[in-house]
Scaffold this motif. Structure first.
Motif, short mmCIF file in Angstrom:
data_model
loop_
_atom_site.label_atom_id
_atom_site.label_comp_id
_atom_site.label_asym_id
_atom_site.label_seq_id
_atom_site.Cartn_x
_atom_site.Cartn_y
_atom_site.Cartn_z
N GLN A 1 -1.44 -5.81 3.19
CA GLN A 1 -2.23 -6.03 4.41
C GLN A 1 -2.07 -7.47 4.88
O GLN A 1 -1.96 -7.74 6.08
N SER A 2 -2.04 -8.42 3.94
CA SER A 2 -1.89 -9.83 4.33
C SER A 2 -0.52 -10.09 4.95
O SER A 2 -0.36 -10.97 5.79
N THR B 1 -3.93 -5.05 -0.81
CA THR B 1 -4.46 -6.26 -0.17
C THR B 1 -3.32 -7.21 0.20
O THR B 1 -3.31 -7.79 1.29
N ARG C 1 -4.96 -1.90 -5.88
CA ARG C 1 -5.84 -2.59 -4.93
C ARG C 1 -5.25 -3.96 -4.56
O ARG C 1 -5.20 -4.33 -3.39
#
Length: 141
Positions: free
Chosen positions: A23-24, A20, A16
């Motif tokens: 994605q950033s 994340t 996870r």
């Protein structure tokens, strides 16, 4: 018919956070299904870990990831990825599976799964692990 391959990253409890992070970096959308969401809790402490996740962005970036359950071997950097081969037609996917399986070690025979009409996993004769499935809409109910 179409088929798509994508890098499938493997983690031990960090999927996870990795999704994340990616994605950033690349933008796009994160999708996560936990072991609990999929009804596949074999170890209660791992229920909220990622069984399947991905980041997809409009610029073409796509990566998948999951948390390797504690019952399976995992060596950071050695078993860090799979190649995920997904298609929309069972006949096409079965054809690729049959060819990849020549000389392979079958880790999960190709067959129906709770989340896909067909799913299987093998390590080919060159040591590359492939996760092969037919795409379906995930239904958490």
């Amino acid at each position: 018919m179409s088929v798509k391959s994508v890098t499938h990253l493997n983690f031990r409890g960090d999927a996870r956070a990795a999704l994340t992070f990616y994605q950033s970096v690349f933008g796009g959308d994160v999708a996560v299904v936990t072991y609990k969401d999929a009804g596949d809790i074999q170890e209660p402490a791992e229920a909220d870990q990622v069984m399947w996740g991905q980041v997809t962005s409009g610029n073409g970036f796509h990566v998948m990831a999951y948390d390797v359950p504690a019952r399976l071997p995992y060596h950071r950097g050695e078993t860090a990825f799979f190649i995920s081969l997904r298609g929309d037609a069972a006949e096409e996917i079965t054809g690729y599976w049959d060819k990849l399986a020549d000389g392979a070690t079958i880790l999960q025979p190709l067959g129906p799964a709770q989340w896909a009409p067909l799913y299987g996993m093998l390590t080919d004769r060159f040591g590359v692990t492939w996760v092969v499935d037919v795409v379906s809409d995930y239904n958490a109910s």
